[in-house]
Scaffold this active site. Structure first.
Site, PDB file in Angstrom:
ATOM      1  N   ARG A  64      -1.862  -0.669  -2.882  1.00  0.00           N
ATOM      2  CA  ARG A  64      -1.535   0.437  -1.980  1.00  0.00           C
ATOM      3  C   ARG A  64      -0.675  -0.075  -0.835  1.00  0.00           C
ATOM      4  O   ARG A  64      -1.089  -0.954  -0.083  1.00  0.00           O
ATOM      5  CB  ARG A  64      -2.828   1.075  -1.435  1.00  0.00           C
ATOM      6  CG  ARG A  64      -3.405   2.117  -2.367  1.00  0.00           C
ATOM      7  CD  ARG A  64      -4.702   2.696  -1.865  1.00  0.00           C
ATOM      8  NE  ARG A  64      -4.606   3.398  -0.580  1.00  0.00           N
ATOM      9  CZ  ARG A  64      -5.542   4.204  -0.118  1.00  0.00           C
ATOM     10  NH1 ARG A  64      -6.642   4.425  -0.831  1.00  0.00           N
ATOM     11  NH2 ARG A  64      -5.410   4.791   1.052  1.00  0.00           N
ATOM     12  N   LYS A  88     -15.439   6.516   1.399  1.00  0.00           N
ATOM     13  CA  LYS A  88     -15.472   7.881   0.842  1.00  0.00           C
ATOM     14  C   LYS A  88     -15.307   7.844  -0.681  1.00  0.00           C
ATOM     15  O   LYS A  88     -16.095   8.440  -1.405  1.00  0.00           O
ATOM     16  CB  LYS A  88     -14.365   8.750   1.466  1.00  0.00           C
ATOM     17  CG  LYS A  88     -14.466   8.886   2.976  1.00  0.00           C
ATOM     18  CD  LYS A  88     -13.378   9.804   3.544  1.00  0.00           C
ATOM     19  CE  LYS A  88     -11.953   9.279   3.403  1.00  0.00           C
ATOM     20  NZ  LYS A  88     -11.665   8.062   4.182  1.00  0.00           N
ATOM     21  N   ARG A 108      -3.145   4.397  10.472  1.00  0.00           N
ATOM     22  CA  ARG A 108      -4.006   5.340   9.726  1.00  0.00           C
ATOM     23  C   ARG A 108      -5.278   5.630  10.525  1.00  0.00           C
ATOM     24  O   ARG A 108      -5.736   6.777  10.561  1.00  0.00           O
ATOM     25  CB  ARG A 108      -4.372   4.757   8.356  1.00  0.00           C
ATOM     26  CG  ARG A 108      -3.220   4.798   7.374  1.00  0.00           C
ATOM     27  CD  ARG A 108      -3.432   3.825   6.229  1.00  0.00           C
ATOM     28  NE  ARG A 108      -4.571   4.138   5.391  1.00  0.00           N
ATOM     29  CZ  ARG A 108      -5.125   3.271   4.545  1.00  0.00           C
ATOM     30  NH1 ARG A 108      -4.653   2.035   4.445  1.00  0.00           N
ATOM     31  NH2 ARG A 108      -6.153   3.625   3.807  1.00  0.00           N
ATOM     32  N   ARG A 160      -9.113  -5.005   0.434  1.00  0.00           N
ATOM     33  CA  ARG A 160      -8.663  -4.173  -0.676  1.00  0.00           C
ATOM     34  C   ARG A 160      -7.173  -4.368  -0.955  1.00  0.00           C
ATOM     35  O   ARG A 160      -6.723  -4.236  -2.095  1.00  0.00           O
ATOM     36  CB  ARG A 160      -8.956  -2.691  -0.391  1.00  0.00           C
ATOM     37  CG  ARG A 160      -8.782  -1.851  -1.643  1.00  0.00           C
ATOM     38  CD  ARG A 160      -9.133  -0.399  -1.430  1.00  0.00           C
ATOM     39  NE  ARG A 160      -8.272   0.196  -0.433  1.00  0.00           N
ATOM     40  CZ  ARG A 160      -8.415   1.433   0.023  1.00  0.00           C
ATOM     41  NH1 ARG A 160      -9.396   2.181  -0.424  1.00  0.00           N
ATOM     42  NH2 ARG A 160      -7.598   1.920   0.920  1.00  0.00           N
ATOM     43  N   ARG A 191      -8.259  17.393   6.588  1.00  0.00           N
ATOM     44  CA  ARG A 191      -7.928  16.403   7.614  1.00  0.00           C
ATOM     45  C   ARG A 191      -7.378  17.042   8.882  1.00  0.00           C
ATOM     46  O   ARG A 191      -7.126  16.334   9.866  1.00  0.00           O
ATOM     47  CB  ARG A 191      -6.868  15.446   7.066  1.00  0.00           C
ATOM     48  CG  ARG A 191      -7.423  14.218   6.359  1.00  0.00           C
ATOM     49  CD  ARG A 191      -6.260  13.492   5.701  1.00  0.00           C
ATOM     50  NE  ARG A 191      -6.363  12.072   5.787  1.00  0.00           N
ATOM     51  CZ  ARG A 191      -6.796  11.297   4.772  1.00  0.00           C
ATOM     52  NH1 ARG A 191      -7.199  11.824   3.660  1.00  0.00           N
ATOM     53  NH2 ARG A 191      -6.810   9.993   4.918  1.00  0.00           N
TER      54      ARG A 191
HETATM   55  P1  AP5 Z   1     -13.113   3.224  -0.117  1.00  0.00           P
HETATM   56  O1  AP5 Z   1     -14.307   3.770  -0.813  1.00  0.00           O
HETATM   57  O2  AP5 Z   1     -11.844   3.147  -0.847  1.00  0.00           O
HETATM   58  O3  AP5 Z   1     -12.921   3.956   1.279  1.00  0.00           O
HETATM   59  P2  AP5 Z   1     -12.188   5.314   1.630  1.00  0.00           P
HETATM   60  O4  AP5 Z   1     -12.949   5.922   2.752  1.00  0.00           O
HETATM   61  O5  AP5 Z   1     -12.008   6.124   0.392  1.00  0.00           O
HETATM   62  O6  AP5 Z   1     -10.839   4.717   2.184  1.00  0.00           O
HETATM   63  P3  AP5 Z   1      -9.323   5.150   1.915  1.00  0.00           P
HETATM   64  O7  AP5 Z   1      -8.472   4.024   2.302  1.00  0.00           O
HETATM   65  O8  AP5 Z   1      -9.156   5.720   0.540  1.00  0.00           O
HETATM   66  O9  AP5 Z   1      -9.215   6.279   2.966  1.00  0.00           O
HETATM   67  P4  AP5 Z   1      -7.984   7.021   3.451  1.00  0.00           P
HETATM   68  O10 AP5 Z   1      -8.592   8.185   4.117  1.00  0.00           O
HETATM   69  O11 AP5 Z   1      -7.070   6.210   4.268  1.00  0.00           O
HETATM   70  O12 AP5 Z   1      -7.159   7.277   2.109  1.00  0.00           O
HETATM   71  P5  AP5 Z   1      -6.738   8.590   1.321  1.00  0.00           P
HETATM   72  O13 AP5 Z   1      -6.489   8.180  -0.052  1.00  0.00           O
HETATM   73  O14 AP5 Z   1      -7.665   9.704   1.596  1.00  0.00           O
HETATM   74  O15 AP5 Z   1     -13.518   1.780   0.426  1.00  0.00           O
HETATM   75  C1  AP5 Z   1     -12.561   0.959   1.051  1.00  0.00           C
HETATM   76  C2  AP5 Z   1     -12.752  -0.486   0.576  1.00  0.00           C
HETATM   77  O16 AP5 Z   1     -14.007  -0.976   1.054  1.00  0.00           O
HETATM   78  C3  AP5 Z   1     -12.797  -0.656  -0.944  1.00  0.00           C
HETATM   79  O17 AP5 Z   1     -12.190  -1.860  -1.291  1.00  0.00           O
HETATM   80  C4  AP5 Z   1     -14.290  -0.679  -1.247  1.00  0.00           C
HETATM   81  O18 AP5 Z   1     -14.581  -1.415  -2.400  1.00  0.00           O
HETATM   82  C5  AP5 Z   1     -14.855  -1.359  -0.018  1.00  0.00           C
HETATM   83  N1  AP5 Z   1     -16.209  -0.909   0.333  1.00  0.00           N
HETATM   84  C6  AP5 Z   1     -16.710   0.351   0.217  1.00  0.00           C
HETATM   85  N2  AP5 Z   1     -17.980   0.402   0.670  1.00  0.00           N
HETATM   86  C7  AP5 Z   1     -18.278  -0.849   1.099  1.00  0.00           C
HETATM   87  C8  AP5 Z   1     -19.430  -1.446   1.683  1.00  0.00           C
HETATM   88  N3  AP5 Z   1     -20.549  -0.727   1.905  1.00  0.00           N
HETATM   89  N4  AP5 Z   1     -19.384  -2.743   2.013  1.00  0.00           N
HETATM   90  C9  AP5 Z   1     -18.265  -3.475   1.784  1.00  0.00           C
HETATM   91  N5  AP5 Z   1     -17.135  -3.004   1.228  1.00  0.00           N
HETATM   92  C10 AP5 Z   1     -17.143  -1.685   0.890  1.00  0.00           C
HETATM   93  O19 AP5 Z   1      -5.369   8.953   2.038  1.00  0.00           O
HETATM   94  C11 AP5 Z   1      -4.238   8.119   1.924  1.00  0.00           C
HETATM   95  C12 AP5 Z   1      -3.033   8.843   2.510  1.00  0.00           C
HETATM   96  O20 AP5 Z   1      -2.749  10.014   1.736  1.00  0.00           O
HETATM   97  C13 AP5 Z   1      -3.177   9.360   3.955  1.00  0.00           C
HETATM   98  O21 AP5 Z   1      -2.873   8.352   4.893  1.00  0.00           O
HETATM   99  C14 AP5 Z   1      -2.167  10.498   3.952  1.00  0.00           C
HETATM  100  O22 AP5 Z   1      -0.851  10.001   4.080  1.00  0.00           O
HETATM  101  C15 AP5 Z   1      -2.319  11.086   2.567  1.00  0.00           C
HETATM  102  N6  AP5 Z   1      -3.334  12.150   2.508  1.00  0.00           N
HETATM  103  C16 AP5 Z   1      -4.471  12.169   1.760  1.00  0.00           C
HETATM  104  N7  AP5 Z   1      -5.168  13.286   1.963  1.00  0.00           N
HETATM  105  C17 AP5 Z   1      -4.470  14.009   2.893  1.00  0.00           C
HETATM  106  C18 AP5 Z   1      -4.697  15.255   3.550  1.00  0.00           C
HETATM  107  N8  AP5 Z   1      -5.787  15.982   3.303  1.00  0.00           N
HETATM  108  N9  AP5 Z   1      -3.768  15.674   4.442  1.00  0.00           N
HETATM  109  C19 AP5 Z   1      -2.652  14.963   4.690  1.00  0.00           C
HETATM  110  N10 AP5 Z   1      -2.392  13.768   4.133  1.00  0.00           N
HETATM  111  C20 AP5 Z   1      -3.284  13.292   3.228  1.00  0.00           C
HETATM  112 MG    MG Z   2     -10.319   6.834  -0.675  1.00  0.00          MG
END
Ligand code: AP5
Ligand code: MG
Length: 192
Positions: free
Chosen positions: A134, A14, A146, A128, A89
């Site tokens: 993280r 994402k 997660r 990552r 979410r």
């Molecule tokens: P990346 O692009 O970082 O993926 P992502 O989908 O953004 O993954 P996240 O880990 O950020 O998702 P998340 O939903 O757990 O985290 P968030 O910050 O929203 O890619 C991942 C890795 O793969 C990178 O290293 C990238 O380089 C690599 N990659 C990408 N594309 C690739 C490809 N095609 N091939 C190979 N490698 C690739 O949430 C974190 C926490 O915050 C949650 O757990 C929760 O506690 C809280 N939170 C956030 N939003 C909310 C909400 N709305 N409500 C409640 N809690 C929330």
């Molecule tokens: Mg992300």
């Protein structure tokens, strides 16, 4: 305005793809996870609260997250559109988002879900962990949690957008460039 929800499990890409969409469609990228991490880094009250949930791979409570999202939208009155990454979410978050956008005379155009298999997700997040700093990437059990939280609490939102004819699934496997091309094609087609 063009408002896109970029949906998908942890590690689906994402954040990576949002950066590409922002440039092409001139959107404001709004990632609740990034805003929480910024607050953790700066040791704000919100950061301290969010950290307790994030480090365990649990969702931060809706009340806190919705308030944060509203304030981020309000900070960008000139935006030509938003890409929502990691929000909504839960159903209350999706309802709140609809309300916020309706009040501003706009709405969500589409939810794009990056579809990636679990083995690939865990592999990406483990990789990552070597550089992200993280806490929620560092422990395989937290990664597992997660993904489980996503399946239990977030995935059901597919229905919410499907019922409005706004849900679009995109294959999230392949190179970053391949996926970007797929997303551009999908969005352009939906807007045509
Ligand atoms: P990346 O692009 O970082 O993926 P992502 O989908 O953004 O993954 P996240 O880990 O950020 O998702 P998340 O939903 O757990 O985290 P968030 O910050 O929203 O890619 C991942 C890795 O793969 C990178 O290293 C990238 O380089 C690599 N990659 C990408 N594309 C690739 C490809 N095609 N091939 C190979 N490698 C690739 O949430 C974190 C926490 O915050 C949650 O757990 C929760 O506690 C809280 N939170 C956030 N939003 C909310 C909400 N709305 N409500 C409640 N809690 C929330
Ligand atoms: Mg992300």
């Amino acid at each position: 305005m063009l408002n896109i929800v970029l949906f998908g499990p942890p590690g689906a890409g994402k954040g990576t793809q949002a950066e590409m969409l922002v440039t092409k469609y001139n959107l404001c990228h709004l990632s609740t996870g990034d805003v929480f991490r910024y607050n953790i880094k700066n040791e704000t009250e919100l950061g301290v609260l969010a950290k307790g949930f994030m480090d365990q791979g649990k969702l931060v409570p809706d009340e806190v997250t919705i308030k944060l999202l509203i304030s981020e939208v309000e900070k960008n009155p000139q935006a030509e559109g938003f890409i929502f990454d990691g929000f909504p979410r839960t159903t209350p978050q999706a309802e709140a988002l609809d309300k916020i956008l309706t009040e501003r005379g706009t709405s969500i155009n589409m939810m794009i879900a990056l579809d990636v298999e679990k083995a690939e997700l865990t592999e990406r997040l483990k990789n990552r962990a070597l550089s992200s700093g993280r806490a929620d990437d560092a422990d395989p059990e937290i990664i597992e949690n997660r993904i489980k939280v996503y399946m239990d609490e977030t995935f059901p939102l597919k229905e919410f957008y499907d019922q409005q004819g706004k849900f679009i699934k995109v294959n999230g496997h392949g190179t970053i460039e391949d996926i970007t091309a797929r997303l551009f094609e999908t969005i352009d087609l939906a807007l045509a």
